[in-house]
Design a protein around this motif. Structure first.
Motif, PDB file in Angstrom:
ATOM      1  N   ALA A   1      54.315  44.629  29.443  1.00 50.94           N
ATOM      2  CA  ALA A   1      53.098  44.184  30.286  1.00 50.94           C
ATOM      3  C   ALA A   1      53.361  44.357  31.525  1.00 50.94           C
ATOM      4  O   ALA A   1      54.723  44.187  32.132  1.00 50.94           O
ATOM      5  CB  ALA A   1      52.805  42.930  29.762  1.00 50.94           C
ATOM      6  N   GLY A   2      52.338  44.553  32.388  1.00 48.79           N
ATOM      7  CA  GLY A   2      52.484  44.941  33.788  1.00 48.79           C
ATOM      8  C   GLY A   2      51.180  44.342  34.500  1.00 48.79           C
ATOM      9  O   GLY A   2      50.272  44.370  34.001  1.00 48.79           O
ATOM     10  N   HIS A   3      51.326  43.513  35.527  1.00 52.62           N
ATOM     11  CA  HIS A   3      50.278  43.074  36.441  1.00 52.62           C
ATOM     12  C   HIS A   3      50.416  43.468  37.696  1.00 52.62           C
ATOM     13  O   HIS A   3      51.529  43.503  38.199  1.00 52.62           O
ATOM     14  CB  HIS A   3      50.323  41.564  36.121  1.00 52.62           C
ATOM     15  N   VAL A   4      49.408  43.968  38.142  1.00 52.95           N
ATOM     16  CA  VAL A   4      49.071  44.237  39.812  1.00 52.95           C
ATOM     17  C   VAL A   4      50.338  45.122  40.018  1.00 52.95           C
ATOM     18  O   VAL A   4      51.011  44.872  40.952  1.00 52.95           O
ATOM     19  CB  VAL A   4      49.005  43.261  40.802  1.00 52.95           C
ATOM     20  N   GLY A   5      50.379  46.156  39.180  1.00 49.23           N
ATOM     21  CA  GLY A   5      51.898  47.045  39.299  1.00 49.23           C
ATOM     22  C   GLY A   5      51.741  48.339  39.899  1.00 49.23           C
ATOM     23  O   GLY A   5      50.574  48.762  40.445  1.00 49.23           O
ATOM     24  N   VAL A   6      52.921  48.854  40.514  1.00 50.41           N
ATOM     25  CA  VAL A   6      52.767  50.185  40.818  1.00 50.41           C
ATOM     26  C   VAL A   6      53.601  51.155  39.825  1.00 50.41           C
ATOM     27  O   VAL A   6      54.574  50.552  39.226  1.00 50.41           O
ATOM     28  CB  VAL A   6      53.908  50.158  42.188  1.00 50.41           C
TER      29      VAL A   6
ATOM     30  N   ASN B   1      40.708  44.530  41.823  1.00 45.65           N
ATOM     31  CA  ASN B   1      39.939  45.370  42.578  1.00 45.65           C
ATOM     32  C   ASN B   1      40.296  45.444  44.325  1.00 45.65           C
ATOM     33  O   ASN B   1      40.208  46.461  44.842  1.00 45.65           O
ATOM     34  CB  ASN B   1      38.470  45.227  42.309  1.00 45.65           C
ATOM     35  N   ASP B   2      40.645  44.408  44.503  1.00 46.45           N
ATOM     36  CA  ASP B   2      40.741  44.192  45.949  1.00 46.45           C
ATOM     37  C   ASP B   2      42.192  44.053  46.402  1.00 46.45           C
ATOM     38  O   ASP B   2      42.614  43.802  47.630  1.00 46.45           O
ATOM     39  CB  ASP B   2      39.987  42.903  46.523  1.00 46.45           C
ATOM     40  N   ASP B   3      43.150  44.714  45.700  1.00 40.00           N
ATOM     41  CA  ASP B   3      44.551  44.453  45.878  1.00 40.00           C
ATOM     42  C   ASP B   3      44.961  45.770  46.801  1.00 40.00           C
ATOM     43  O   ASP B   3      44.724  46.958  46.381  1.00 40.00           O
ATOM     44  CB  ASP B   3      45.198  44.525  44.457  1.00 40.00           C
ATOM     45  N   GLU B   4      45.424  45.538  47.937  1.00 44.98           N
ATOM     46  CA  GLU B   4      45.727  46.551  48.833  1.00 44.98           C
ATOM     47  C   GLU B   4      47.335  46.841  48.871  1.00 44.98           C
ATOM     48  O   GLU B   4      47.695  48.006  49.106  1.00 44.98           O
ATOM     49  CB  GLU B   4      45.319  46.070  50.264  1.00 44.98           C
ATOM     50  N   ARG B   5      47.953  45.820  48.199  1.00 43.98           N
ATOM     51  CA  ARG B   5      49.539  46.067  48.249  1.00 43.98           C
ATOM     52  C   ARG B   5      49.740  47.170  46.777  1.00 43.98           C
ATOM     53  O   ARG B   5      50.489  48.001  46.927  1.00 43.98           O
ATOM     54  CB  ARG B   5      50.222  45.033  48.105  1.00 43.98           C
ATOM     55  N   ALA B   6      49.277  46.735  45.789  1.00 45.20           N
ATOM     56  CA  ALA B   6      49.551  47.720  44.723  1.00 45.20           C
ATOM     57  C   ALA B   6      47.973  48.055  44.094  1.00 45.20           C
ATOM     58  O   ALA B   6      47.242  47.304  43.297  1.00 45.20           O
ATOM     59  CB  ALA B   6      50.130  47.036  43.605  1.00 45.20           C
ATOM     60  N   PRO B   7      47.169  49.023  44.777  1.00 40.87           N
ATOM     61  CA  PRO B   7      45.690  49.274  44.591  1.00 40.87           C
ATOM     62  C   PRO B   7      45.494  49.384  42.866  1.00 40.87           C
ATOM     63  O   PRO B   7      46.397  50.000  42.189  1.00 40.87           O
ATOM     64  CB  PRO B   7      45.618  50.522  45.294  1.00 40.87           C
ATOM     65  N   ILE B   8      44.420  49.250  42.472  1.00 41.35           N
ATOM     66  CA  ILE B   8      44.145  49.261  41.092  1.00 41.35           C
ATOM     67  C   ILE B   8      44.260  50.766  40.793  1.00 41.35           C
ATOM     68  O   ILE B   8      44.335  50.947  39.640  1.00 41.35           O
ATOM     69  CB  ILE B   8      42.531  48.827  41.064  1.00 41.35           C
ATOM     70  N   ARG B   9      44.145  51.661  41.786  1.00 36.65           N
ATOM     71  CA  ARG B   9      44.362  53.167  41.137  1.00 36.65           C
ATOM     72  C   ARG B   9      45.667  53.390  40.500  1.00 36.65           C
ATOM     73  O   ARG B   9      45.780  54.078  39.489  1.00 36.65           O
ATOM     74  CB  ARG B   9      44.109  53.972  42.509  1.00 36.65           C
ATOM     75  N   GLN B  10      46.655  52.314  40.949  1.00 38.22           N
ATOM     76  CA  GLN B  10      48.163  52.555  40.313  1.00 38.22           C
ATOM     77  C   GLN B  10      47.961  52.394  38.803  1.00 38.22           C
ATOM     78  O   GLN B  10      48.508  53.139  37.941  1.00 38.22           O
ATOM     79  CB  GLN B  10      48.740  51.634  41.072  1.00 38.22           C
TER      80      GLN B  10
END
Length: 662
Positions: A536-541, A596-605
Motif C-alpha cells: 500500500a502507498g499513500h501520497v507516494g512518488v 488532489n492538492d498535494d504539491e510535494r507528491a502530486p496526484i499525477r504520480q
C-alpha cells in the motif's frame, strides 16, 4: 460501545478475504472498523500550555470539532477567565507569552474550500483579559481574522518570533522573510514599529542569539552544494567564519559556562551530530558531548539558563545532563532529571517557566502517550497534572514499541521498532512493515503514532526500520542512502522484516508507507515479489522521471540540485528504479491513495502508477481526497482513509490472526 483490544474478528477477516477473492474488492467495512478508525483519526484536544512570566496565568490552546480556542486560567485556582475563539479560517501556530498581559501567535490560515492550513506569516497579539486580538505584523495587518478590526501597518514580508525579550518592555525580536531574503528586527508590540532591522547573509539563515538576546550568528546550508556556512555579525556587518563539509551545522542560542556559543555539528570520527563549543569546533577540536552511534537531536535550554539537558536518537528516551554536579530540584536540569525519573521511557520537555523559575510547565511523551502537560512547583517540589493532549486515550490499552537491531549482508547494523499486535498471540500474527517518508534526515522514533496504534488494534504487528539514508545515525549513514532509493534502502527494509519473521512475528506481512515510504513499498513489491502479501502507498512518488518534472521540488534550482545529488542524473537508472516502470513485476494486491492538492507528491504520480498496474493486469484499490495537501488535515477524511486501509489489510492478511478477547 467499548472497543476490545482487537476489533477485527476472525469471521470478519474470513468474509473479507472471501469477498476480495470473489470480486477483487472487500465488503463494506464493519461498524467496529469504522469506529476504531475514527478513534485514532481524532486530533489531539490540547495543543499547548504555557505560564505567564509572573506565574499567575496559564494559557491553554485547544481544538474541538475543528474549533480552536485560547483559554486563560488562574494558575492557582485553575478557574477559567477569558476565552478567545479563533475564526474558521485562522488556525493557531506557535504561541509565546511576551509579558503578563498577552501572548503572541504565529497563525496559520486555511485557504478557501481547503482542509489544510499554511503559515500566514503574520504575528497576532492575543490579550489575556479578553480584548479583541489584533494582527500586529505581516500581510494580514489591518484586516479581520478573528472578529477584530485592530491591526497595524501592512508589511510585504512575513515574520516569526525569535525571542520575546521579556527583560525589555514592549519589544520582541522577530525574523522577517520573503521569497528571496531574510533578516531580523525588534518589533514594538503596541505600535508595530520596527527598529534595528538587519538583513541576513543568506535566505536560509538559522539565526542564533547571545545571552543578551542579540542576534550574533547565522548558520545556513547551501542547498546547491550541501555545504553549511556559518556567519558572525560584528560591528562591520556579517563575516563568514566557516564553511563545513556537511550541511549539518547550527550555532545554538545557548552558551557554555564561559560564554562560548554552542554548535551542533557532524564532524570527526564518528560523524554523528555532536555538541561543540564554537572555538573548539572551528579549531577541529573534540566535541563536548557525542554518541558513537546516535545523533544528539534535542536540546533543553535557552540563552538565559544555558543548556541543561541533551537527548539523543537512542531508540529509548535517554538524556545527558551537562552540569551533573548541579542537578537538584532548584535548577532546570534538576527539574528535568526528577521528572524523567518519575516517567521512565518517556521524553521530557520543559515547555516554559515563569520569570522566577518557580512554576515550570513540563510535557512528557512516549510510544503510548501523545503528550501530558504537568506543572512543577519549585518551592513545594510538587508535580501537578494539568491536561493530556488526548485524554480519551488514557483508559484504552495501547501497544508498546520495542527496539530491535539486525545486521545487513553488507555489514551495517540497523535499528528499528516492533510494535506488537494487541492480540492473544502476537508472535503468530501477521505484520505491516511501515516505511517512513523523507527519506533523508527523517527517522522512526519512540513517539506515539496513531496509525501504528490503529494497526495494532486490528491485530497486526507493526515493523519499522531505520534504513540507510535515514537521519539519526550520522552524516555518513545519511549519505549512504543517496542513489539507493530503490536498491539498498529497500533491501534494508526487507531484511528488517526477515530478521523477525517466524520468530517474533508471523511469516506473512504487507508493506506500506507514505510519501517516500510508498515508493519503497512499491519498489519492494517488484524487487522481491514474494516477500510480502500486499503493498500500500499513500501520497507516494512512483516515477523518478516525473519527480524531476512535477511537484514543488523541481520548481527551484535548490530542489533540482537536491534531486540530482540523491538520485543522480542517469535517466535509464531512474526508469529502472521506478515502480511505475516495473509494474509488470508486481504480482501482489496494491492499495493506493492520494490528494488532489498535494504539491510535494502530486496526484499525477499515483495516476501514473495506477495506469501502469492496470496495464499489467493488476488493478489496485484506489482512494482520492479533494482539498488535502501532502498530509490529511480533515478528521473525516482520515477516518475514511484508515478504514479503507484496514479493510484492505484485513482482506489479505488472515492467516495467523488471533485477536484478543474483549
Amino acid at each position: 460501545m467499548r472497543l476490545s483490544n482487537a476489533i477485527i474478528l476472525t469471521g470478519l477477516l474470513s468474509s473479507l478475504a472471501t469477498a476480495s477473492a470473489a470480486r477483487g474488492q472487500p465488503d463494506a467495512p464493519s461498524d467496529e472498523l469504522v469506529e476504531t478508525a475514527a478513534f485514532f483519526a481524532k486530533p489531539s484536544f490540547v495543543r499547548n500550555i504555557a505560564i505567564s512570566p509572573d506565574g499567575k496565568t496559564l494559557m491553554v490552546a485547544a481544538e474541538s470539532d475543528d474549533d480552536q480556542t485560547i483559554t486563560f486560567l488562574d494558575a492557582a485556582s485553575m478557574e477559567a477567565g477569558a476565552v478567545i475563539e479563533f475564526g474558521t479560517r485562522w488556525r493557531f501556530g506557535n504561541i509565546s507569552w511576551i509579558d503578563n498581559e498577552a501572548v503572541i501567535v504565529s497563525p496559520y490560515v486555511r485557504p478557501m474550500r481547503r482542509n489544510y492550513s499554511v503559515p500566514s506569516g503574520d504575528l497576532a497579539l492575543v490579550y489575556a483579559d479578553g480584548r479583541r486580538p489584533k494582527i500586529l505584523f505581516g500581510h494580514g495587518a489591518g484586516w479581520n481574522v478573528t472578529g477584530a478590526l485592530a491591526g497595524r501597518v501592512k508589511e510585504k514580508s512575513a515574520a516569526v518570533l525569535i525571542d520575546p525579550l521579556l527583560e525589555e518592555k514592549d519589544w520582541v525580536l522577530i525574523q522577517t522573510y520573503d521569497a528571496n531574503s531574510t533578516g531580523f528586527a525588534q518589533l514594538h508590540v503596541k505600535s508595530g514599529r520596527l527598529r534595528n532591522k538587519t538583513g541576513a547573509p543568506s535566505r536560509f539563515c538559522y539565526l542564533a542569539t547571545n545571552q543578551l538576546g542579540e542576534v550574533r550568528f547565522c548558520s545556513a546550508p547551501d542547498p546547491k552544494t550541501d555545504l553549511s556556512h556559518v556567519f558572525e555579525l560584528g560591528r562591520a556587518g556579517w563575516n563568514e567564519i566557516h564553511v563545513s563539509k556537511s550541511a549539518r551545522v547550527a550555532v545554538l542560542s545557548a552558551s557554555t559556562d564561559d560564554g562560548h556559543p554552542l554548535v551542533l555539528a557532524s564532524g570527526g570520527e564518528p560523524d554523528t551530530f555532536s555538541l561543540y563549543s564554537l572555538p573548539s569546533y572551528l579549531d577541529g577540536g573534540e566535541p563536548l558531548f557525542s554518541d558513537p552511534i546516535f545523533d544528539l537531536w534535542d536540546f533543553e535550554g535557552d540563552r538565559t539558563f544555558g543548556l541543561y539537558a541533551i537527548a539523543n536518537a537512542n531508540p529509548l528516551p535517554s538524556y545527558i545532563y551537562p552540569d551533573n554536579e548541579n542537578t537538584d530540584a532548584q535548577t532546570l536540569a534538576g527539574i528535568h532529571k526528577s521528572v524523567a525519573a518519575a516517567f521512565p521511557r518517556h521524553f521530557v520537555d520543559i515547555r516554559n517557566h515563569d520569570a522566577a523559575m518557580e512554576q515550570v510547565v513540563v510535557e512528557v511523551r512516549s510510544d503510548t502517550l501523545p503528550g501530558r502537560f504537568l506543572l512543577f512547583d519549585r518551592k513545594k517540589n510538587e508535580l501537578r497534572h494539568l491536561a493530556d493532549r488526548s485524554a480519551w486515550l488514557v483508559d484504552r490499552p495501547l501497544a508498546e514499541k520495542t527496539p530491535f537491531a539486525f545486521a545487513t549482508r553488507d555489514g551495517l547494523t540497523l535499528h528499528g521498532f516492533l510494535t506488537r499486535a494487541l492480540t492473544d498471540a502476537p508472535r503468530e500474527a501477521p505484520s505491516i512493515v511501515l516505511v517512513h517518508g523523507g527519506p533523508h534526515g527523517i527517522f522512526d522514533t519512540f513517539h506515539y503514532d496513531p496509525e501504528i496504534q490503529f494497526l495494532a488494534a486490528l491485530g497486526l504487528n507493526v515493523i519499522q526500520v531505520n534504513f540507510r539514508g535515514s537521519g539519526g545515525f550520522g552524516q555518513t549513514f545519511l549519505e549512504s542512502g543517496y542513489r539507493e532509493w530503490s536498491r539498498g534502502m529497500v533491501d534494508d527494509v526487507i531484511a528488517g522484516f526477515q530478521s523477525l519473521a517466524g520468530k517474533e512475528v508471523g511469516e506473512d506481512a504487507c508493506i506500506y508507507g507514505a510519501s517516500y515510504g510508498a515508493f519503497n513499498a512499491l519498489s519492494a513489491a517488484f524487487r522481491a515479489p514474494d516477500a510480502f502479501v500486499c503493498a500500500a502507498g499513500h501520497v507516494g512518488v512512483y516515477s523518478l522521471p516525473e519527480m524531476f518534472r512535477g511537484g514543488d521540488i523541481p520548481e527551484t534550482e535548490e530542489g533540482l540540485a537536491f534531486l540530482r545529488r540523491v538520485l543522480g542524473e542517469d535517466k535509464q537508472v531512474h526508469r529502472a528504479d521506478s515502480p511505475a516502470f516495473n509494474a509488470q513485476r508486481i504480482r501482489i494486491p496494491v492499495f493506493l491513495s492520494a490528494h488532489n492538492d498535494d504539491e510535494r507528491a502530486p496526484i499525477r504520480q499515483t495516476k501514473i502508477m495506477v495506469a501502469a498496474l492496470k496495464e499489467a493486469g493488476n488493478p489496485p484499490m484506489e482512494l482520492y481526497f479533494d482539498r488535502e495537501a501532502h498530509n490529511v488535515a480533515s478528521e473525516e477524511n482520515e477516518t475514511e482513509r484508515l478504514t479503507a486501509l484496514g479493510e484492505f489489510f484485513a482482506a489479505h492478511l488472515t492467516r495467523g490472526i488471533r485477536p484478543s478477547t474483549p
